[in-house]
Design a protein around this motif. Sequence first.
Motif, short mmCIF file in Angstrom:
data_model
loop_
_atom_site.label_atom_id
_atom_site.label_comp_id
_atom_site.label_asym_id
_atom_site.label_seq_id
_atom_site.Cartn_x
_atom_site.Cartn_y
_atom_site.Cartn_z
N GLY A 43 0.91 -0.90 -0.20
CA GLY A 43 0.33 0.02 0.58
C GLY A 43 0.44 1.56 -0.09
N SER A 44 0.08 2.56 0.48
CA SER A 44 0.71 3.36 0.30
C SER A 44 0.62 4.70 1.75
N GLY A 45 1.83 5.52 1.82
CA GLY A 45 1.39 6.29 2.99
C GLY A 45 2.83 5.93 3.62
N SER A 46 2.72 6.45 4.53
CA SER A 46 4.06 6.90 6.13
C SER A 46 4.37 5.99 6.63
N THR A 47 3.34 4.19 6.76
CA THR A 47 2.82 3.65 7.54
C THR A 47 4.05 2.75 7.29
N VAL A 48 3.36 2.29 5.31
CA VAL A 48 4.04 1.27 4.61
C VAL A 48 5.24 1.16 3.92
N PRO A 49 6.45 2.55 4.96
CA PRO A 49 7.79 2.02 4.31
C PRO A 49 8.37 0.58 5.25
N TYR A 50 7.11 1.17 6.20
CA TYR A 50 7.99 -0.81 7.67
C TYR A 50 7.68 -1.53 7.50
#
Length: 276
Positions: A43-50
């Motif tokens: 997915g997308s957003g700032s949580t997905v990098p983790y």
Amino acid sequence: MATLSSNIVDPAPLSGIEGAKRLAAWTAVDRHIKPEHKIIGIGSGSTVPYVVERIVAQGKEVNKDRVFLPTGFQSKELIVKGGLTLADIDQYTELDVTIDGADEVDPELNCIKGGGACQLREKVLAEAAETFIVVADYRKNSHLLGTAWKQGVPIEVSPFAYAPLLNALLSPNKLGAKSAKLRMSPSGGKAGPVVTDNGNFVIDAVFSESEYKNPKEILVKLKLVTGVVEVGLFCGMAKVAYFGNEDGSVTALFASGRTELIGKSEEILPAKAQEN
Ligand SMILES: O=C(CO)[C@H](O)[C@H](O)COP(=O)(O)O
């Protein structure tokens, strides 16, 4: 940063909101991305990098015969930079698991998504997955949609149709939103509206508390409007939502209605990552 093996790096601990996002993401990966899962939606957003960080930490061996489908430009970059194999929905129409963030989640796992304007691709990959998992920090865990995420339901709309849609949203005798506005690029960005990865515009529409109690009704009425491409309401799609908490625990909400509080356990420590 500690090195766990030649290619697994234990990242520095994080606290606060970022720590909560990472806890949710790592827990979801540890529980739902198993060696047998080969086709994975990101997915997308700032949580997905983790999420990607944790998948990469599973090691090259397990990742070498997996493919990863992105929900937009950002996740495509994450996949490529993580050294993972990029693929698209045209090649793989059925996914094992998709993990994505959310802007707000209610107790029935209805979600508002699209804060990053990726809701169309996100919904396609959520729908095509056998298991759709949501990851977020505690701020997104809400008793009623619209209470934590106040900027409204993101609606992706064809540019040609945005003005009539806006008008209909603002008309009490039509779609009757409390407010609605075309999402504009932030100052310093491109002048004019936000343009999605699909070349469309986004309208954010706020609804009343009574309407948010039945998000599926909002979803259905909006999807019937010509020119609406996708609505950032995900109803009845997620199997589990993981929320990282401030105290280092994780709350898991299941579609069945069950809630689980996962303590600060070894389960989410970096050392659990599979080494090659
Ligand atoms: O729907 C999304 C993008 O369209 C994101 O998943 C949502 O905005 C959550 O993002 P974050 O992890 O930064 O809170």
